[in-house]
Design a protein around this motif. Structure first.
Motif, PDB file in Angstrom:
ATOM      1  N   GLY A   1       0.820  -1.214   0.000  1.00 54.13           N
ATOM      2  CA  GLY A   1       0.000   0.000   0.000  1.00 54.13           C
ATOM      3  C   GLY A   1       0.849   1.257   0.000  1.00 54.13           C
ATOM      4  N   HIS A   2       0.525   2.180  -0.881  1.00 53.53           N
ATOM      5  CA  HIS A   2       1.240   3.466  -0.872  1.00 53.53           C
ATOM      6  C   HIS A   2       0.727   4.332   0.270  1.00 53.53           C
ATOM      7  N   PHE A   3       1.592   5.206   0.780  1.00 53.87           N
ATOM      8  CA  PHE A   3       1.241   6.110   1.882  1.00 53.87           C
ATOM      9  C   PHE A   3      -0.039   6.915   1.605  1.00 53.87           C
TER      10      PHE A   3
ATOM     11  N   ASP B   1       6.759   4.468   0.483  1.00 54.87           N
ATOM     12  CA  ASP B   1       6.781   5.396  -0.652  1.00 54.87           C
ATOM     13  C   ASP B   1       7.059   4.588  -1.926  1.00 54.87           C
ATOM     14  N   SER B   2       7.099   5.275  -3.052  1.00 55.26           N
ATOM     15  CA  SER B   2       7.166   4.512  -4.303  1.00 55.26           C
ATOM     16  C   SER B   2       8.486   3.742  -4.421  1.00 55.26           C
ATOM     17  N   PHE B   3       9.566   4.272  -3.868  1.00 58.23           N
ATOM     18  CA  PHE B   3      10.852   3.577  -3.918  1.00 58.23           C
ATOM     19  C   PHE B   3      10.801   2.317  -3.041  1.00 58.23           C
TER      20      PHE B   3
ATOM     21  N   THR C   1      13.105   8.317  -8.177  1.00 54.92           N
ATOM     22  CA  THR C   1      11.909   8.570  -7.367  1.00 54.92           C
ATOM     23  C   THR C   1      12.173   9.865  -6.599  1.00 54.92           C
ATOM     24  N   SER C   2      11.178  10.293  -5.823  1.00 52.06           N
ATOM     25  CA  SER C   2      11.372  11.545  -5.092  1.00 52.06           C
ATOM     26  C   SER C   2      12.407  11.371  -3.980  1.00 52.06           C
ATOM     27  N   SER C   3      12.724  10.120  -3.627  1.00 52.34           N
ATOM     28  CA  SER C   3      13.693   9.941  -2.548  1.00 52.34           C
ATOM     29  C   SER C   3      15.126   9.776  -3.049  1.00 52.34           C
TER      30      SER C   3
ATOM     31  N   PRO D   1       8.790  17.258  -2.816  1.00 54.16           N
ATOM     32  CA  PRO D   1       9.474  17.963  -3.921  1.00 54.16           C
ATOM     33  C   PRO D   1       8.661  18.077  -5.205  1.00 54.16           C
ATOM     34  N   GLU D   2       7.444  17.528  -5.242  1.00 57.32           N
ATOM     35  CA  GLU D   2       6.565  17.787  -6.388  1.00 57.32           C
ATOM     36  C   GLU D   2       5.899  19.154  -6.269  1.00 57.32           C
ATOM     37  N   CYS D   3       6.122  19.856  -5.154  1.00 55.61           N
ATOM     38  CA  CYS D   3       5.543  21.200  -4.998  1.00 55.61           C
ATOM     39  C   CYS D   3       6.339  22.186  -5.856  1.00 55.61           C
TER      40      CYS D   3
HETATM   41  P1  13P Z   1       6.751   9.160  -3.230  1.00 53.65           P
HETATM   42  O1  13P Z   1       7.844   8.789  -4.192  1.00 53.65           O
HETATM   43  O2  13P Z   1       7.198  10.125  -2.197  1.00 53.65           O
HETATM   44  O3  13P Z   1       6.098   7.934  -2.701  1.00 53.65           O
HETATM   45  O4  13P Z   1       5.662   9.953  -4.053  1.00 53.65           O
HETATM   46  C1  13P Z   1       4.961   9.355  -5.085  1.00 53.65           C
HETATM   47  C2  13P Z   1       3.911  10.255  -5.553  1.00 53.65           C
HETATM   48  O5  13P Z   1       3.159   9.938  -6.426  1.00 53.65           O
HETATM   49  C3  13P Z   1       3.837  11.577  -4.959  1.00 53.65           C
HETATM   50  O6  13P Z   1       2.819  12.284  -5.540  1.00 53.65           O
END
Ligand code: 13P
Ligand code: SF4
Length: 461
Positions: A102-104, A119-121, A226-228, A323-325
């Motif tokens: 499950g994703h957060f 998270d996705s990673f 990924t964002s991480s 960081p998607e902001c």
């Molecule tokens: P994370 O890589 O932080 O899980 O974010 C995935 C995502 O879709 C954020 O919008």
């Protein structure tokens, strides 16, 4: 627990479902980004374009690709209690045969059944490590399930409970537009490496993209991030290339490259609907990072004004954003990082800390419930869940799990053959290069300096 969303009953277990129902019933002054979310998600399934293996919504759906079928009436009509009983009974019967990821950002009503939340990673790593399970049920969105299929063992089935759970940002880049962009860049920059052996352009795709784009990166000497791990990945790319083509999220690309000292003037935007992406050849001459014109509609909502207001209302508040902001928001925040970074920062804080968080509301509300010793609230006073993550409802989870069991948890006489529904499979032609790009990411060494510090405080840009 404190939130800025005018929710009157905060004794609930941080359920965004409940919050959205309150909004729908006019019991809060907030509004939701999509009023459709108050409906049962199956009401949105009709006419939803399907995702095919290796496709974004912009691609032609490969023949034979599964489409979201109608959720059977017994799941649509079931009460929350009945679905809970069905899911628990099916999971108990399946035991180690199935693992639920499950994703957060998933709603609590779904997260409670996950064997692993991350998270996705982390979920990509989990998909790789759970090689004994026959099936991985992925409570996330389509690109995550595709990645799980790429990294899981041969023969394991990856199941997305609702195939309509996509990601609007991932849909902003499709293989045809990226290929066209690449051809124009090759014409402009040539294909020969420089004296240091660095090729003209390295393609880098955010995890939030179709498998086809990951495959494109694998084929063209590129990589996934990924964002991480975006900073480590950009470092990897700059060791091998003179510049980077970063897609689909302009904000993650800009925020990360800026923190590494790349000036904004060297980060032109590529608009796929315009020749040369809307640039002149001279404007692209000096480019270090070419940013695709994509964004997340959830994270784009956060603003500097919200940060200023949070600091007025809660002196001493720690502002952490994803960081998607947009860049001004990341610059104004105290810290930024992936969903896992945010989670860990809160877990490590001394009791009585207060946090304003710029990310999806399900995660923020869950953290607020989990850490009552802190004040945790979402920067955006409007409750705005990721509407695509929201498409996974317990009804779909019960449906795919009971199909795997081959029976009906609540009706012993209703045996059916075991069936794998909603399997996400990436075709071999795309899978091979896509896996290569993912393996490059998993092997990229983490940067030594901490992530999460706003770019302005790292390099003074
Ligand atoms: P994370 O890589 O932080 O899980 O974010 C995935 C995502 O879709 C954020 O919008
Ligand atoms: Fe996609 Fe944004 Fe939802 Fe993340 S929050 S899955 S980027 S739409």
């Amino acid at each position: 627990m404190t939130t800025t969303s005018n929710i009157t009953d905060t004794s609930m277990t941080a359920s965004v479902d409940r919050t959205i129902r309150l909004i729908g019933a006019g019991q809060t002054t907030g509004s939701t980004c999509s009023p459709d979310l108050v409906k049962a998600p199956w009401e949105l399934d009709g006419g939803t374009p399907g995702y095919g293996p290796g496709s974004s919504m912009g691609d032609v759906l490969p023949t034979g690709a599964p489409r979201q079928g109608e959720l059977p009436a017994r799941y649509r009509a079931a009460s929350a209690r009945e679905l809970d009983a069905r899911i628990r009974a099916a999971k108990a019967t399946l035991g180690d045969r199935v693992v639920v990821l499950g994703h957060f950002y998933q709603r609590d009503e779904v997260v409670q059944y996950a064997d692993f939340v991350g998270d996705s990673f982390q979920l990509a790593q989990a998909a790789r490590s759970k090689s004994d399970a026959e099936a991985i049920v992925f409570c996330g969105v389509h690109f995550m399930a595709e990645t799980a299929d790429l990294l899981s063992a041969p023969g394991q089935a990856v199941i997305l409970p609702n195939l309509a759970a996509g990601c609007s940002m991932a849909d902003m880049a499709d293989i045809d537009s990226v290929t066209e962009c690449w051809e124009q860049l090759e014409e402009l920059y040539g294909t020969e490496p420089d004296a240091d052996g660095r090729v003209p352009v390295i393609p880098v795709t955010y995890m939030n993209s179709s498998a086809a784009l990951k495959g494109f990166c694998g084929e063209h000497g590129g990589i996934v991030c990924t964002s991480s791990n975006a900073a480590s990945v950009l470092e990897w790319a700059f060791e091998r290339g003179q510049r980077v083509l970063f897609f689909p999220d302009q904000h993650l690309g800009r925020n990360t490259a800026k923190a590494m000292g790349v000036p904004l003037e060297q980060m032109p935007m590529w608009n796929p609907r315009k020749p040369l992406g809307g640039n002149t050849p001279e404007g692209l001459d000096d480019a270090r990072v070419i940013l695709w014109h994509g964004f997340c509609s959830v994270h784009k909502r956060f603003t500097v004004d919200q940060i200023e207001q949070a600091r007025i209302d809660h002196p001493g508040v720690r502002v952490i954003v994803h960081p998607e902001c947009p860049m001004p928001v990341v610059d104004a925040a105290d810290e930024y990082g992936s969903t896992d970074y945010i989670t860990k920062a809160i877990a490590a804080a001394p009791a009585g800390s207060s946090f304003a968080i710029g990310t999806e509301i399900n995660l923020v509300q869950r953290l607020a419930a989990q850490y009552p010793q802190h004040t945790i609230f979402c920067l955006d006073p409007v409750v705005c869940p990721c509407s695509t993550m929201y498409r996974i409802h317990p009804g779909y989870l019960a449906w795919v799990l009971e199909a795997l069991v081959g029976g009906d948890a609540l009706d012993a006489g209703a045996d059916r053959p075991s069936e794998v529904l909603n399997r996400v499979t990436v075709g071999a032609d795309v899978a091979e290069p896509a896996r290569l790009a993912l393996e490059r990411m998993l092997a990229a060494k983490p940067r030594s300096e901490p992530v999460g510090v706003p770019p302005a405080t790292v390099d003074g840009v």
